[in-house]
Design a protein around this motif. Structure first.
Motif, PDB file in Angstrom:
ATOM      1  N   THR A 140       3.067  10.744  -1.882  1.00 40.33           N
ATOM      2  CA  THR A 140       2.456  10.924  -3.218  1.00 40.33           C
ATOM      3  C   THR A 140       1.905   9.594  -3.718  1.00 40.33           C
ATOM      4  OG1 THR A 140       4.350  10.253  -4.558  1.00 40.33           O
ATOM      5  CG2 THR A 140       4.301  12.546  -3.833  1.00 40.33           C
ATOM      6  N   ASN A 141       1.095   9.700  -4.782  1.00 34.54           N
ATOM      7  CA  ASN A 141       0.744   8.488  -5.507  1.00 34.54           C
ATOM      8  C   ASN A 141       2.038   7.926  -6.073  1.00 34.54           C
ATOM      9  OD1 ASN A 141      -1.974   8.771  -5.077  1.00 34.54           O
ATOM     10  ND2 ASN A 141      -2.222  10.104  -6.881  1.00 34.54           N
ATOM     11  N   ALA A 142       2.105   6.630  -6.192  1.00 34.07           N
ATOM     12  CA  ALA A 142       3.347   6.041  -6.678  1.00 34.07           C
ATOM     13  C   ALA A 142       3.594   6.454  -8.121  1.00 34.07           C
ATOM     14  CB  ALA A 142       3.260   4.535  -6.571  1.00 34.07           C
ATOM     15  N   ASP A 194       0.841  -1.211   0.000  1.00 34.16           N
ATOM     16  CA  ASP A 194       0.000   0.000   0.000  1.00 34.16           C
ATOM     17  C   ASP A 194       0.867   1.249   0.000  1.00 34.16           C
ATOM     18  OD1 ASP A 194      -2.181  -1.574   0.041  1.00 34.16           O
ATOM     19  OD2 ASP A 194      -2.712  -1.237   2.145  1.00 34.16           O
ATOM     20  N   CYS A 195       2.052   1.130   0.591  1.00 27.22           N
ATOM     21  CA  CYS A 195       2.902   2.307   0.698  1.00 27.22           C
ATOM     22  C   CYS A 195       4.365   1.894   0.803  1.00 27.22           C
ATOM     23  CB  CYS A 195       2.497   3.115   1.934  1.00 27.22           C
ATOM     24  SG  CYS A 195       3.393   4.671   2.070  1.00 27.22           S
ATOM     25  N   LYS A 243       1.342   1.269  -4.111  1.00 29.93           N
ATOM     26  CA  LYS A 243       0.265   2.220  -4.400  1.00 29.93           C
ATOM     27  C   LYS A 243       0.678   3.659  -4.102  1.00 29.93           C
ATOM     28  CE  LYS A 243      -3.632  -0.853  -3.543  1.00 29.93           C
ATOM     29  NZ  LYS A 243      -4.344  -1.361  -2.376  1.00 29.93           N
ATOM     30  N   ARG A 244       1.469   3.815  -3.051  1.00 31.26           N
ATOM     31  CA  ARG A 244       1.897   5.167  -2.664  1.00 31.26           C
ATOM     32  C   ARG A 244       3.413   5.167  -2.433  1.00 31.26           C
ATOM     33  NH1 ARG A 244      -2.263   3.427   0.215  1.00 31.26           N
ATOM     34  NH2 ARG A 244      -4.216   4.603   0.375  1.00 31.26           N
TER      35      ARG A 244
END
Ligand code: BES
Ligand code: MN
Ligand code: ZN
Length: 498
Positions: free
Chosen positions: A65-67, A20-21, A74-75
Motif C-alpha cells: 500500500t501507499n505508506a 521507497d518501500c 513511500k510504500r
C-alpha cells in the motif's frame, strides 16, 4: 544489487527512515514481527490494514500500500510470516513472496524489517535466505538476446536490525553475498553454449579468477597431461578437435600444515555421447555437462570473495565427448593414471573416465577430504528427480563424518542432497573379461555403479561424490543452470573452518 544494514537505535526508527518501500512482517494475528516496538501510529495503521482481511498473515500473503500518514517511507509492504513455529519452507515462502512483490513496482530501494531468526530461529540462515531470494529474482542469463526481460528495479536492500546484532548480521551478509556471487558465476558458465564455453575457455576463466583473487593456478595442456599418463582422460578428449585442459586452482589462506579440501569438477563442455551417440532430442542440454567444473569455479569465486582462511584445491579435467574417426570405440581398453585398465563398453559413460584420472592426481595434495561434483548419470535423475543431488561415500567412520557435514551444509543452504550407498556388493557389476574394470555396470543402480567406479580411484583419502545430473540445471520453459551445488560446497568449506 547493494545490501547494507541499518541498526535500530534512537535516531533510526522505522517511522523516520526514508525509503521507497518499508517491508514489515506480520504474524497470523496481524501483529508486526520485527524485533522492535513500533510507534503507536504505525502499529495502528498496520492493524487497520490487517482488519480489511486483504492480508491474513499466512506465509505467501502480502499487501502493498501507499505508506500510512506519518511514515517517512513511500510504500508499506506487509509480509505474512505465520507464527513463530513456522517451518523453514514457510519462512522461505514468506521471503520469496516479499522479493516477488517488489518485482513489478517502481521502488529502487527497500528497507526490510523482518525478525532476525525467521528461518530456523537462525540469523545466518535468515540473512542467507533473504539475500538468495533477491539474487534469484534478479538473475538474468547472458547477453545473447537483443530483447531483454524487464529488469528488477530494486538496487538497494537495507536490513533493519537490532544494533546488538550488527556484527553477526554483517558477517552473514558478506558470506551470503559471496555464495550468491559464486553461484551466479556458475550459472553464467553453465548457460554458455558449447561453441563458446570450450575447455580452453574454462581455463581462461580459471586464470582470470586466479588473477582477481590471488589463487595459484596451473593449466596443463595435452602434452603435460600425456606425461602424467592420464590415458583414460585423454581417450575421451581425442574424439574432439578441441584440445583438453587440466585446470588446477589453489587457495592457500590456511596454515601451511593444514591438509586441504580438494574439489574435483567434471568439465565435459559438450557430451554428444561419442560413438555411443545420444539421441537427438534435448541434446543441446549436454552443454551443461560441465556444471561440476562450473561449481568448482563458482565456489572458488565465493571463497575468494570471502577470503576464507583455509586451504582449498580445485581440479578440473575438461574436454569434449565427440564422435569422430579418432574417438573411443566400444570395446577399447585404456590405462588410467593409477595403472588400472578400463574396458570402455559405452563411450557415453565418459564422465567417470575423465574424473578417475583427476581423482588419482588429487592424491599428491595429501587431502583432508576430496569431493567430486559431476553431472554423472541419468540414473541419478531417475532415483532423486530434480530435487536432491546424490551424495555417495563409503560408510566407515571418517566417511560418515564427511557425509554428515555435507548434509548439514546442504540443509542450511537449502541445496538438498540425499545419500546413496557405495557398497562393495555392487562392484562386481563392473567386472570385465579383458580389463581391470568395465566403464559401465548395466542398468540396475546406474548411479551407484558409477560411484563404485570412481571409488576405485579414491583409496588414499576420504572422499565424497556428488551426482548433480538432476539438479545442476532446469529443462523446459525455464531452461537454465541452477548454480547448484555451489551453496552447499561453500557452506561446507565455511563450517569446517568454524
Ligand atoms: N552426462 C551424462 C549424464 C546425464 C544424462 C546427465 C542426462 C544429465 C542428464 C553422462 O555422461 C552419461 O551419458 N551417462 C550415461 C551413463 C551410461 C552410459 C552408463 C547415462 O546416464 O545414460
Ligand atoms: Mn555421457
Ligand atoms: Zn557426460
Amino acid at each position: 544489487m547493494d545490501f547494507s544494514t541499518k541498526s535500530a537505535d534512537k535516531k533510526n526508527s522505522l517511522q523516520t527512515i526514508k525509503t521507497d518501500c518499508l517491508a514489515i512482517g506480520i504474524d497470523n494475528n496481524g501483529k508486526p514481527a520485527c524485533n522492535e516496538t513500533l510507534p503507536d501510529g504505525l502499529a495502528q495503521a498496520i492493524q487497520a490494514l490487517y482488519a480489511t482481511g486483504d492480508i491474513t498473515g499466512k506465509p505467501g500473503t502480502v499487501l502493498l500500500t501507499n505508506a500510512p500518514e506519518g511514515l517517512a517511507a513511500k510504500r508499506l509492504l506487509l509480509v505474512g510470516l505465520g507464527d513463530e513455529k513456522r517451518s523453514s519452507k514457510d519462512a522461505r515462502k514468506a521471503i520469496d513472496t516479499l522479493t516477488g512483490a517488489l518485482k513489478p513496482i517502481n521502488a529502487k530501494n527497500v528497507l526490510v524489517a523482518l525478525p532476525k531468526g525467521l528461518v530456523n530461529g537462525n540469523t545466518d540462515e535468515t540473512v542467507y535466505t533473504l539475500v538468495t531470494s533477491f539474487y534469484s529474482q534478479t538473475y538474468q542469463p547472458g547477453a545473447f538476446k537483443k530483447k531483454k526481460a524487464p529488469a528488477y528495479k530494486i538496487q538497494k536492500v537495507v536490513l533493519y536490525i537490532p544494533s546488538a546484532d550488527t556484527a553477526i548480521v554483517k558477517k552473514a551478509l558478506a558470506q551470503a553475498k559471496a555464495i550468491n556471487e559464486g553461484r551466479n558465476y556458475a550459472k553464467d558458465l553453465g548457460n554458455l553454449p558449447a561453441n563458446i564455453c570450450t575447455p580452453s575457455y574454462l581455463a581462461k576463466e580459471a586464470l582470470s579468477l586466479a588473477k582477481q583473487y590471488g589463487f595459484t593456478v596451473e593449466v596443463l595442456e595435452k602434452k603435460q597431461i600425456e606425461s602424467l599418463k592420464m590415458g583414460s582422460f585423454l581417450s575421451v578428449a581425442k574424439g574432439s578437435d578441441e584440445p583438453p585442459r587440466l585446470i588446477i586452482l589453489k587457495h592457500t589462506k590456511g596454515k601451511a600444515k593444514e591438509a586441504p579440501a580438494v574439489l574435483v569438477g567434471k568439465g565435459i563442455t559438450f557430451d554428444s555421447g561419442g560413438i555411443s551417440l545420444k539421441p537427438g532430442a534435448g541434446m543441446d542440454e549436454m552443454k551443461y555437462d560441465m556444471c561440476g567444473a562450473a561449481s568448482v569455479l563458482g565456489t572458488f569465486k565465493a571463497i575468494g570473495e570471502m577470503g576464507l582462511k583455509s586451504n582449498v584445491i580445485g581440479i578440473i579435467p575438461t574436454c569434449e565427448n565427440m564422435p569422430s574417426g579418432k574417438a573411443n570405440k566400444p570395446g577399447d581398453i585404456v590405462t588410467s593414471m593409477s595403472g588400472q585398465t578400463i574396458e570402455i563398453l559405452n563411450t557415453d559413460a565418459e564422465g567417470r573416465l575423465i574424473l578417475c584420472d583427476a581423482l588419482t592426481y588429487a592424491e599428491r595434495f595429501k587431502p583432508d577430504a576430496v569431493v567430486d561434483i559431476a553431472t554423472l548419470t541419468g540414473a541419478c535423475i531417475i532415483a532423486l528427480g530434480h530435487i536432491k543431488s546424490g551424495l555417495f561415500t563409503r560408510d566407515d567412520e571418517a566417511h560418515e563424518a564427511l557425509a554428515a557435514a555435507l548434509t548439514q551444509a546442504a540443509k542450511s543452504t537449502n541445496d538438498p542432497l540425499w545419500r546413496l550407498p557405495v557398497d562393495d556388493a555392487y562392484q562386481s557389476q563392473l567386472d570385465s573379461n579383458f580389463a581391470d574394470m568395465a566403464n559401465v555396470g548395466g542398468r540396475p543402480a546406474g548411479s551407484i555403479t558409477a560411484a563404485c567406479f570412481l571409488e576405485r580411484f579414491t583409496k588414499q583419502y576420504t572422499w565424497a561424490h556428488l551426482d548433480v545430473a538432476g539438479t545442476a540445471w532446469t529443462s523446459g520453459k525455464n531452461k537454465g543452470a541452477t548454480g547448484r551445488p555451489v551453496p552447499l560446497l561453500c557452506q561446507w568449506l565455511i563450517d569446517r573452518k568454524g
